[in-house]
Motif scaffolding. Structure first.
Motif, PDB file in Angstrom:
ATOM      1  N   ASP A 236       0.810  -1.307  -0.157  1.00 15.35           N
ATOM      2  CA  ASP A 236       0.183  -0.283  -0.003  1.00 15.35           C
ATOM      3  C   ASP A 236       0.874   1.539   0.306  1.00 15.35           C
ATOM      4  O   ASP A 236       0.016   2.501  -0.578  1.00 15.35           O
ATOM      5  CB  ASP A 236      -0.982  -0.111   1.195  1.00 15.35           C
ATOM      6  CG  ASP A 236      -2.306  -1.609   1.009  1.00 15.35           C
ATOM      7  OD1 ASP A 236      -2.338  -1.676  -0.093  1.00 15.35           O
ATOM      8  OD2 ASP A 236      -2.094  -2.243   2.300  1.00 15.35           O
ATOM      9  N   TYR A 239       2.171   1.605  -4.002  1.00 14.98           N
ATOM     10  CA  TYR A 239       1.269   1.992  -4.485  1.00 14.98           C
ATOM     11  C   TYR A 239       0.479   3.566  -4.359  1.00 14.98           C
ATOM     12  O   TYR A 239       0.132   4.177  -5.415  1.00 14.98           O
ATOM     13  CB  TYR A 239      -0.442   1.414  -4.278  1.00 14.98           C
ATOM     14  CG  TYR A 239      -0.608   0.200  -4.601  1.00 14.98           C
ATOM     15  CD1 TYR A 239       0.388  -0.548  -5.883  1.00 14.98           C
ATOM     16  CD2 TYR A 239      -0.650  -1.274  -4.043  1.00 14.98           C
ATOM     17  CE1 TYR A 239       0.461  -2.275  -6.258  1.00 14.98           C
ATOM     18  CE2 TYR A 239      -1.058  -3.047  -3.830  1.00 14.98           C
ATOM     19  CZ  TYR A 239      -0.166  -3.389  -5.196  1.00 14.98           C
ATOM     20  OH  TYR A 239      -0.083  -4.624  -6.153  1.00 14.98           O
ATOM     21  N   LEU A 268      -2.566   8.509   3.387  1.00 18.96           N
ATOM     22  CA  LEU A 268      -2.486   9.078   2.765  1.00 18.96           C
ATOM     23  C   LEU A 268      -2.209  10.720   2.343  1.00 18.96           C
ATOM     24  O   LEU A 268      -3.686  11.465   2.299  1.00 18.96           O
ATOM     25  CB  LEU A 268      -2.877   8.611   1.458  1.00 18.96           C
ATOM     26  CG  LEU A 268      -2.829   7.545   0.701  1.00 18.96           C
ATOM     27  CD1 LEU A 268      -3.018   6.018   1.618  1.00 18.96           C
ATOM     28  CD2 LEU A 268      -3.059   6.534  -0.568  1.00 18.96           C
TER      29      LEU A 268
ATOM     30  N   TYR B 356      -8.560   4.982   0.228  1.00 16.51           N
ATOM     31  CA  TYR B 356      -7.983   4.822  -0.574  1.00 16.51           C
ATOM     32  C   TYR B 356      -8.439   3.417   0.214  1.00 16.51           C
ATOM     33  O   TYR B 356      -8.374   2.552   1.332  1.00 16.51           O
ATOM     34  CB  TYR B 356      -6.106   4.624  -0.331  1.00 16.51           C
ATOM     35  CG  TYR B 356      -5.335   3.383  -0.686  1.00 16.51           C
ATOM     36  CD1 TYR B 356      -5.064   3.721  -1.342  1.00 16.51           C
ATOM     37  CD2 TYR B 356      -4.951   2.705   0.259  1.00 16.51           C
ATOM     38  CE1 TYR B 356      -3.855   2.309  -2.081  1.00 16.51           C
ATOM     39  CE2 TYR B 356      -4.229   1.273  -0.358  1.00 16.51           C
ATOM     40  CZ  TYR B 356      -3.495   1.504  -1.124  1.00 16.51           C
ATOM     41  OH  TYR B 356      -2.199   0.677  -1.783  1.00 16.51           O
ATOM     42  N   ARG B 358      -8.053  -0.998  -1.097  1.00 20.09           N
ATOM     43  CA  ARG B 358      -7.536  -1.819  -2.169  1.00 20.09           C
ATOM     44  C   ARG B 358      -8.427  -3.006  -2.095  1.00 20.09           C
ATOM     45  O   ARG B 358      -7.962  -3.392  -0.862  1.00 20.09           O
ATOM     46  CB  ARG B 358      -6.032  -2.144  -1.876  1.00 20.09           C
ATOM     47  CG  ARG B 358      -5.958  -3.558  -2.366  1.00 20.09           C
ATOM     48  CD  ARG B 358      -4.008  -3.326  -2.068  1.00 20.09           C
ATOM     49  NE  ARG B 358      -3.562  -3.750  -1.332  1.00 20.09           N
ATOM     50  CZ  ARG B 358      -2.743  -4.554  -0.687  1.00 20.09           C
ATOM     51  NH1 ARG B 358      -2.594  -5.560  -0.968  1.00 20.09           N
ATOM     52  NH2 ARG B 358      -1.514  -4.576   0.427  1.00 20.09           N
ATOM     53  N   ASN B 398      -5.279  -6.611  -7.768  1.00 24.48           N
ATOM     54  CA  ASN B 398      -5.360  -5.825  -6.602  1.00 24.48           C
ATOM     55  C   ASN B 398      -6.012  -4.677  -7.538  1.00 24.48           C
ATOM     56  O   ASN B 398      -6.146  -4.073  -8.168  1.00 24.48           O
ATOM     57  CB  ASN B 398      -4.457  -4.988  -6.334  1.00 24.48           C
ATOM     58  CG  ASN B 398      -3.900  -6.144  -5.341  1.00 24.48           C
ATOM     59  OD1 ASN B 398      -4.406  -6.239  -4.089  1.00 24.48           O
ATOM     60  ND2 ASN B 398      -2.446  -6.298  -4.904  1.00 24.48           N
ATOM     61  N   ILE B 429      -8.391  -3.489   2.290  1.00 25.32           N
ATOM     62  CA  ILE B 429      -7.174  -2.806   2.950  1.00 25.32           C
ATOM     63  C   ILE B 429      -8.503  -1.239   2.649  1.00 25.32           C
ATOM     64  O   ILE B 429      -8.709  -1.011   1.655  1.00 25.32           O
ATOM     65  CB  ILE B 429      -6.248  -2.680   2.654  1.00 25.32           C
ATOM     66  CG1 ILE B 429      -5.379  -3.839   2.041  1.00 25.32           C
ATOM     67  CG2 ILE B 429      -5.215  -1.634   2.754  1.00 25.32           C
ATOM     68  CD1 ILE B 429      -4.828  -4.657   3.241  1.00 25.32           C
ATOM     69  N   ARG B 430      -8.474  -0.500   4.027  1.00 24.37           N
ATOM     70  CA  ARG B 430      -8.966   0.427   3.982  1.00 24.37           C
ATOM     71  C   ARG B 430      -7.740   1.948   4.467  1.00 24.37           C
ATOM     72  O   ARG B 430      -7.369   1.617   5.797  1.00 24.37           O
ATOM     73  CB  ARG B 430      -9.937   1.063   4.377  1.00 24.37           C
ATOM     74  CG  ARG B 430     -10.691   0.156   5.000  1.00 24.37           C
ATOM     75  CD  ARG B 430     -12.132   0.466   5.267  1.00 24.37           C
ATOM     76  NE  ARG B 430     -12.207   0.985   6.610  1.00 24.37           N
ATOM     77  CZ  ARG B 430     -13.587   1.844   7.111  1.00 24.37           C
ATOM     78  NH1 ARG B 430     -13.774   0.702   6.588  1.00 24.37           N
ATOM     79  NH2 ARG B 430     -13.818   2.926   8.146  1.00 24.37           N
TER      80      ARG B 430
END
Lengths: 438, 438
Positions: A236, A239, A268, B356, B358, B398, B429-430
């Protein structure tokens, strides 16, 4: 005037740093305050360590914090014990005995600050805590004094050095969380039990205090949303980077229409923001005010001397309040008028910096040999050199050099000589170069 | 308690901003100080403009600064006239009449600060000048109070927004100095006569003041080495960049073995330094202390409200000194204990951020349709989406999405639904996303 007598509770990392810095910079501090500040009593269970630290200075050493906080000679108590039991009792007792208190104990203030500050108010003493948030960065002062014209809108900060170090290393080296944590522990950047740092609790202590300072609300640690960095995968981080973002553990507090947000979690943030580029154990806090806009404060958030810097700034604040009249509390130029020194300004010829030089020369053999000979004769050594085509004319080239540090007089001499070489096609461009790292 | 009565000299950009911000944030300021601060007199040649500004408030307007500084009702005079003739006379007269003075006039202080501060000392009044250096950034406070534990080693700052804007634009757009200067003048970032900014004089005023504050030496503007940015060629900006450096106009002062360096000039600095990434009209100052290490302060260095922020912070400082007892000068939590508000903490479900996400899914047709349908149903819109191969397993992919802002409750609902889709190969995933720009 009698010195300010200080009692120091706890001589761990920060306590030791405080003793050392206060002693080392005593003269500079007296120039600023007009008064000696002396640590006269130390309480620590390790009395041997304390004796080693004070190295024969006239300091009473005890294992009993209560003895210090009760002692009639002591004006100010510095609490650096940590934890919430003895530290809390000692602070409250100091307050009851009319002593001013300085503490770096964010966990204690986050949990019991409302009670401690109320007691201080009632007993007419100061409890100062600059060192509790972001180490040596004077962020408490910025919030309480520097930005008072503003309605604060939000604060976002990298306020835990350990987790920022881990995230920086994960990104830079492509390693996973547990590998980097183990490395951080070896380096002393993470404790044996790293829970407070990696689970966001330490950051939550700090953002809770800043929320109170920004919005005028009570300290409400138990209502802070807390999420740490232990779940972050390297994928992550990578990405996010590809999308132009960097992942940081942030403490955030924000005024919104339905109340105040108070939260710690990884986030992020755009790489182009200054704060996204705060790496390693460093801290940074953005404060957004309605008048000033965003301001950012950056520096070491932990460590012996950076934290001592904040502790001693508080000491000096309190000392100034009780030493000078209101009008002269802070000297206009930071030092007392009688204490100004007439240290000379160094003439530019004698200033030492590195240089960027651009020579526009005719593209002929032997040019470089001539130039480098002159530089060597003038005592200038070259750090990097590249040759670039000239934009306009084919028979000219740009020679670009970065020099090591040298005094400006040498550069003046060298550039004058080089300028006189027959191959020079134009005036030499010279720009100073500052690494800003020492 | 009677309000603090203020006389304002000059209602140009900063004067107007000061009036506006003080009025807008009056309530917040009273929560911090326990006392009203009121501008009661304004002196400006343009009385019509002054009447328009005060919009019916009970303010006496005059064209004569001397009338204001002599008036017995006035406690504090704010000098925002600029220049060194009327401004100097007005400040000295205010001091002689026992008024505290706040000024943003760096040129005046750089030239006559020693005389002005001596007069203030003699008449027992304060001359405060936070606004004179780096606009809204509380750098004077950091130097005079926040970093007092340190022996300051050096200061380096981007302290002229106009020249930093020009250098940023030259680099970003590959334009030459004169083109960008003309553009800056159109935008109001450079004055019709830009000499002070582009020739480094304004930066020299500021670094001179900071040198005095850092080292306890007199203000010695006439000994400052000054070199501006007018000679910089775009080629050099580009070559520097290729070598890993950025060119900035820096004010530098440094303690060295043979004295103090005091200089303003363009310099290459490593791009990886935070300060190299300060772009546009923003300012930033690095202060290196022996204990704290490097600290950096960043924000708007000019403009109506950022500069007003510093002027009013000084107003509040003076007000607090004469309103509260020493122990209560600055409230422990920035606001008076009686003024705390019980604004609620917003529950995390109601907090609005971008995300974000995933999703690790089986590589089958229709997956995206299902996912995007759920997001849309939950009121979540997508800002960006990329698909990445799974590191380990071929039949998985992903899907990475950045959402627009939404409340966390919506994300909870959506991720729960998506998680239950049969194609999901692993836990979603957050990570929250903060632009930090509003």
């Amino acid at each position: 005037m009698k010195p300010i007598y200080v009692g120091l509770l706890g001589i761990g990392t920060v306590g030791g740093g405080t003793y050392t810095v206060l002693k080392r910079n005593q003269q500079e501090i007296v120039r600023r305050t007009g008064r000696n500040i002396e640590i006269r009593m130390i309480a620590d269970l390790d009395q041997e360590k304390a004796r080693h630290l004070v190295a024969g200075d006239p300091v009473t050493i005890t294992s009993d914090a209560h003895e210090v906080v009760r002692h009639p000679d002591i004006d100010i108590v510095i609490e650096l014990i940590g934890g919430q039991t003895i530290a809390k009792a000692a602070i409250l007792e100091a307050i009851q005995h009319g002593k001013h208190v300085i503490t770096a104990n964010k966990a204690l203030l986050a949990a019991h600050g409302n009670e401690i500050f109320a007691a201080a108010q009632q007993h007419n003493v100061i409890v100062a805590y600059e060192a509790a948030v972001a180490g040596g960065i004077p962020i408490i002062k910025a919030l309480r004094e520097g930005l008072t014209a503003n309605r604060i809108e939000w604060i976002a900060g990298i306020i835990n050095g350990t987790s920022n170090f881990i995230l920086s290393e994960m990104r830079a080296k492509g390693l996973d969380f547990h590998t980097v944590l183990a490395h951080a522990q070896q380096l002393g950047y993470a404790e044996a039990d790293p829970t407070y740092d990696i689970e966001g609790i330490d950051a939550a202590h700090k953002i809770t205090l800043m929320a109170a300072l920004a919005f005028g609300v009570p300290i409400r640690f138990d209502q802070t949303y807390i999420e740490g960095i232990t779940q972050l995968a390297n994928d992550d981080i990578r990405y996010a980077e590809e999308l132009g973002y960097r992942i940081k553990l942030l403490g955030i507090t924000k005024r919104v229409s339905n109340g105040i947000e108070l939260r710690v979690h990884p986030a992020l943030i755009p790489v182009k923001r200054l704060i996204a580029n705060v790496e390693g154990v460093m801290n940074a806090v953005i404060v957004k005010g309605d008048a000033v806009g965003p301001t950012l404060y950056y520096g070491a958030g932990a460590g012996a001397e950076p934290t001592a810097s904040a502790v001693i700034a508080d000491l000096i604040d309190v000392t100034r309040l009780f030493t000078a009249s209101s009008e002269h509390r802070v000297p206009a130029l930071a030092f007392l008028p009688a204490q100004l020194s007439d240290t000379p300004i160094v003439p530019m010829e004698a200033v030492e910096t590195a240089y960027y030089l651009r020579l526009q020369v005719m593209d002929k053999p032997g040019v470089l040999a001539d130039v480098t000979r002159i530089l060597a004769d003038c005592g200038i050594s070259i750090n990097a050199m590249v040759q670039k085509e000239h934009a306009d004319e084919e028979n000219k080239v740009n020679i670009i050099m970065l020099t090591h540090k040298t005094v400006e007089g040498n550069i003046n001499m060298a550039t004058e000589k080089i300028q006189n070489l027959p191959v020079m096609a134009d005036k030499i461009i010279r720009i100073r170069l500052e690494e800003l790292n020492s």
